[in-house]
Design a protein around this motif. Structure first.
Motif, PDB file in Angstrom:
ATOM      1  N   LYS A 102     -24.398 -96.392  45.199  1.00  0.00           N
ATOM      2  CA  LYS A 102     -23.272 -97.425  44.997  1.00  0.00           C
ATOM      3  C   LYS A 102     -22.068 -96.727  44.587  1.00  0.00           C
ATOM      4  O   LYS A 102     -22.023 -96.162  43.591  1.00  0.00           O
ATOM      5  CB  LYS A 102     -23.871 -98.679  44.109  1.00  0.00           C
ATOM      6  CG  LYS A 102     -23.147 -99.921  44.186  1.00  0.00           C
ATOM      7  CD  LYS A 102     -23.537-100.819  43.179  1.00  0.00           C
ATOM      8  CE  LYS A 102     -22.755-101.981  42.557  1.00  0.00           C
ATOM      9  NZ  LYS A 102     -23.039-102.751  41.581  1.00  0.00           N
ATOM     10  N   ARG A 122     -21.051 -98.315  49.765  1.00  0.00           N
ATOM     11  CA  ARG A 122     -22.391 -97.762  49.703  1.00  0.00           C
ATOM     12  C   ARG A 122     -22.131 -96.589  50.432  1.00  0.00           C
ATOM     13  O   ARG A 122     -21.581 -96.567  51.517  1.00  0.00           O
ATOM     14  CB  ARG A 122     -23.482 -98.620  50.473  1.00  0.00           C
ATOM     15  CG  ARG A 122     -24.788 -98.126  50.472  1.00  0.00           C
ATOM     16  CD  ARG A 122     -25.822 -99.155  50.372  1.00  0.00           C
ATOM     17  NE  ARG A 122     -25.677 -99.881  49.196  1.00  0.00           N
ATOM     18  CZ  ARG A 122     -26.427 -99.596  48.099  1.00  0.00           C
ATOM     19  NH1 ARG A 122     -27.170 -98.708  47.993  1.00  0.00           N
ATOM     20  NH2 ARG A 122     -26.278-100.252  47.126  1.00  0.00           N
ATOM     21  N   GLU A 209     -22.228-104.837  50.330  1.00  0.00           N
ATOM     22  CA  GLU A 209     -21.247-103.895  50.386  1.00  0.00           C
ATOM     23  C   GLU A 209     -20.104-104.343  51.205  1.00  0.00           C
ATOM     24  O   GLU A 209     -20.425-105.016  52.132  1.00  0.00           O
ATOM     25  CB  GLU A 209     -21.741-102.699  50.592  1.00  0.00           C
ATOM     26  CG  GLU A 209     -22.266-101.895  49.609  1.00  0.00           C
ATOM     27  CD  GLU A 209     -23.805-102.486  49.221  1.00  0.00           C
ATOM     28  OE1 GLU A 209     -24.193-103.177  50.129  1.00  0.00           O
ATOM     29  OE2 GLU A 209     -24.334-101.976  48.293  1.00  0.00           O
TER      30      GLU A 209
END
Lengths: 437, 403
Positions: A102, A122, A209
């Motif tokens: 992340k 991501r 994300e």
């Protein structure tokens, strides 16, 4: 016949309006509270990728401290090191597999008008997209060659594409991320699995994300990572390279292994890899590698919140109280009608008919309570949203399964509550009742 | 008291009594466990963070331009913020207490990889840290400006001075925490740091961590790509300063983003939102539950009175006083409630053991049980007193009527 019994039930309920209201309210409150908490637990424990959850495996290697398990009792760490992730990517035999992490990045839209902003990123490998079945609006994910070539490509979420490119097909356009120019290769449609199974370490109910970039590219440019990082051993030396080669775990690793043979082969590979690393002086703990499929991993990571479970058990007990309450009130009510029942028996009604009649009355109360409960559950879920705000985003939606479950629970509850009183009512001896009149 | 006759009468119609007793048992189980959880959460929420929460806020600056000079910008920002009127002090910091995100390390009193480390939350601050937090220094001294260096994201070396919270010192030197000042502790297994001071209270960023009181201050400013500033204002000035500081920083350099501005009060609210909501839901459940149980008792007692109207009339005709009739129903209810609370006490303990086992809740305070018994008796008494009074008003003449 049924409609006649139904009318009789209504007449009987109207005779004691307060009592009937109390019974309906009790069932409604019990069902409402239970369904509210069951829904939250149901969503938290739902299967985020039902068609593939048995094919996707989370990989754990026990590279941890010889003196302490990463998690008691003897659990391997929940993420892997960069060294191991890269070794698996290179050699491990999986249909598809991928390391991921992340990050937070600054996105500078093309053109001078719009201000740059932070995005949740991501970094992953090419297999991520087909492995987790991401739905594409435009273009596609990058391919494995792009991973190898460490290309600067990016996949955008629909939301970011709307914001930066006004929702157009932006494949081929470029934007700046973390100070580098990236080429858009794909835009995904809405995709937010519940729970966010592919990264529970950083929060099983986190926001999805906004962009996806190649893992190797993230490493090359040393983009800032925002995910959980754990080290049992001090990093040897300064600088990013030292960090990469350290024993710190910060990468999630998934593999797609559809058959038992593939899983066995993969496990064998993991074990021989760890043996080999042990010879190099790493992996000081006993061999303890794990492959967990999606639901096993959710279970292992206990994604269902403790509070939600406590509330569910308490509200189910609450439902029990409400049902006991209804049993008691119905019983009293039916026994108070003993004269009437005796009279009906005396003029020819069979036990079966009386049983049906009173069961219809209980079921009517149950149905009314169930409908009230459904409404209260809806209110309860809105209340939870109000209390928790954005923290329970998407956790408070009742799907049709839950609505049917609520109605079913109400009817079953009411019949269970009504059975005993009904049975008692049918056992009234007509003679005993008629004598006293 | 006529326990015997009442008991015999009850055994002739067991079901009603059993139902009420079960209801009371379940109600008591839920009530005690819920109140136990509420108390536990309230205690957790009442712990002080150590900060001057009402007057603090923070924001993050992330540079993205190619020519962004992070070190120069941080020094410039801190100088500008500290110079604003209404600002008491400001500091660059890596993590915010209660926010949920931070950095932890292990400290030990002996060097070496085998020494048992004590987990501690790390706060990187400069010599303005203590004053910005508003925490009380209880021993030793603060960092000096010359102690404060710069740290890159991937640096692994540690400066040679630190300040600990009293809780951390107590954990490491249980015999005499105050003696920690001047002692050496080891970080990263072998790197020595000298404890130069102790502060009273400063919570770690994770409110659910068992070591939440254990924190350490490290004299470094950070070049991590994003810089977070914690700013303490004069009382009442926070809300006007928040937008002012945000605009000032954004305008001073267009090559960065100013983001994630939040007051510490909001951080506390978010940090404990789950606990607060849980306590509220539990209170509602307990309230409704008690009402349902009480109304159930009223309903059942009313039926009992109706059914026994003639019997009551007969007793009255045979010389029983109104008080006798009333007492009969009160005693009957008392006996049923007592059966309920005995069962309830057992169920409460079993349910609590289940919660402790599976969800790691702390065990129950046993005093809740007698307290709940009193409450259940009172609820039962209040619920039955209405129907009992009605029963006592049944005239003796009823006995002479036929139906």
């Amino acid at each position: 016949m049924f409609s006649y019994y139904f009318r009789l039930a209504l007449v009987s309920m109207r005779r004691n309006p307060i009592l009937s209201a109390l019974m309906i309210a009790a069932i409604g409150l019990g069902i409402g509270a239970s369904m509210t908490t069951i829904t939250v637990n149901y969503v938290m424990s739902s299967n985020p990728i039902p068609h593939k959850s048995d094919d996707l495996y989370y990989v754990q290697l026990d590279s941890w401290d010889p003196n302490n398990a990463a998690n008691e009792p003897n659990e391997p760490p929940d993420q892997v090191t960069w060294t191991d992730a890269m070794a698996l990517m290179r050699d491990a035999p999986a249909l598809r597999q991928g390391a991921q992490a992340k990050s937070n990045l600054v996105l500078e839209p093309p053109g001078d008008d719009e201000r740059p902003f932070m995005v949740l990123a991501r970094s992953n490998f090419a297999d991520f997209f087909p492995m987790f079945d991401l739905p594409f609006l435009y273009g596609s994910g990058w391919d494995r060659d792009a991973d190898e070539a460490r290309e600067l490509v990016v996949v955008l979420s629909r939301e970011i594409n709307d914001r930066v490119f006004g929702g157009e097909n932006s494949v081929g356009r470029t934007l700046r991320l973390g100070g580098q120019h990236f080429r858009v290769v794909g835009v995904i449609d809405e995709w937010s699995p519940m729970p966010k199974f592919y990264d529970v370490t950083n929060g099983p109910f986190d926001e999805p994300e906004e962009i996806f970039i190649p893992f190797n590219t993230m490493v090359d440019f040393q983009f800032s990572r925002s995910g959980n990082t754990n080290c049992w051993k001090a990093v040897d030396g300064n600088g990013f390279d030292a960090f990469l080669r350290s024993e710190c775990v910060w990468i999630q690793f998934w593999a797609e292994l559809p058959s038992q043979a593939e899983r066995d082969e993969y496990m064998q590979f993991l074990n021989s890899y760890v043996e080999q690393q042990k010879a190099l002086g790493r992996f000081p703990r006993p061999m303890n590698n794990r492959l967990s499929n999606v639901m096993q991993w959710m279970e292992n990571q206990e994604v269902v919140d403790d509070d939600a479970q406590v509330m569910m058990w308490l509200s189910l007990m609450f439902l029990v109280v409400c049902l006991l309450n209804t049993v008691g009130l119905l019983l009293s009510k039916f026994l108070a009608k003993s004269h009437e029942i005796g009279l009906r028996r005396a003029v020819g009604a069979s036990r079966g008919q009386l049983f049906t009649q009173h069961l219809v009355e209980s079921a009517t109360i149950g149905l009314a309570g169930g409908l009230l409960g459904l409404g209260l559950a809806w209110l309860g879920l809105r209340g939870i949203e109000l209390l928790f705000g954005d923290m329970v985003d998407r956790m408070t939606n009742m799907d049709w399964v839950m609505v049917l479950a609520a109605i079913g629970l109400a009817i079953v509850s009411a019949i269970v509550a009504g059975l005993y009183p009904t049975w008692r009512a049918c056992n009234v001896q007509p003679a005993a009742q008629l004598k006293s009149i | 008291m006529e326990f015997g006759p009442i008991l015999r009468a009850m055994t002739r119609n067991k079901t009603g009594a059993i139902l009420i007793a079960l209801q009371i048992a379940f109600t008591m189980t839920i009530m005690i466990n819920a109140i136990h959880i509420i108390e536990e959460r309230n205690d957790a929420m009442a712990r002080p963070s150590g900060l001057d929460e009402a007057n603090l806020f923070y924001l993050t600056s992330t540079g993205f331009a190619d020519d962004f000079n992070e070190q120069q910008q941080i020094e410039e920002d801190l100088r500008q913020i500290r110079a604003l009127s209404g600002v008491v002090n400001a500091v660059q910091i890596n993590a915010i207490p209660l926010s949920g995100g931070g950095w932890s390390m292990g400290l030990s009193t002996e060097p070496g990889a085998d020494a048992d480390g004590t987990g501690v939350a790390v706060y990187f601050v400069d010599e303005h840290g203590i004053d910005t937090f508003g925490v009380e220094q209880v021993a030793g001294e603060n960092f000096d400006i010359t102690d404060v260096g710069w740290r890159e994201r991937t640096d692994t070396e540690w400066p040679d001075k630190t300040i600990l919270t009293v809780a951390m010192a107590t954990e490491m030197f249980p015999d005499d925490p105050m003696s920690a000042v001047g002692k050496t502790v080891y970080i990263n297994d072998t790197e020595p740091m000298t404890v130069i001071g102790l502060i009273k209270t400063l919570q770690a960023p994770w409110n659910g961590w068992s070591g939440v009181e254990r924190s350490m201050l490290v004299p470094q400013k950070m070049l991590f790509g994003s810089a977070r500033y914690l700013i303490r204002t004069e009382p009442g000035a926070r809300d006007t300063l928040m937008p002012q500081v945000e605009e000032m920083l954004a305008a001073s350099n267009r090559g960065r983003i100013i983001r994630s501005m939040r007051s510490l009060e909001e951080t506390r609210e978010r940090s404990y939102r789950g606990d607060r909501s849980m306590t509220l839901m539990l209170k509602i459940v307990v309230g409704i539950l008690t009402a349902v149980t009480a109304l159930g008792i009223v309903g059942l007692a009313s039926f009992a009175v109706n059914r026994r109207t003639r019997q009551i009339g007969t007793r009255r005709a045979l010389g029983a006083s109104k008080g006798d009739i009333m007492r009969y129903f009160l005693v009957e209810n008392f006996m049923i409630t007592t059966m309920g609370v005995v069962l309830g006490a057992i169920m409460t303990v079993i349910f609590n053991i289940m919660l402790v086992d599976s969800l790691s809740l702390p065990p129950l305070n046993v005093w809740y049980i007698p307290a709940a018994v009193l409450v259940m008796w009172a609820v039962g008494f209040l619920a039955v007193s209405g129907p009992a009074r009605r029963a006592s008003n049944v005239p003796p003449a009823v006995a002479t009527r036929t139906a």
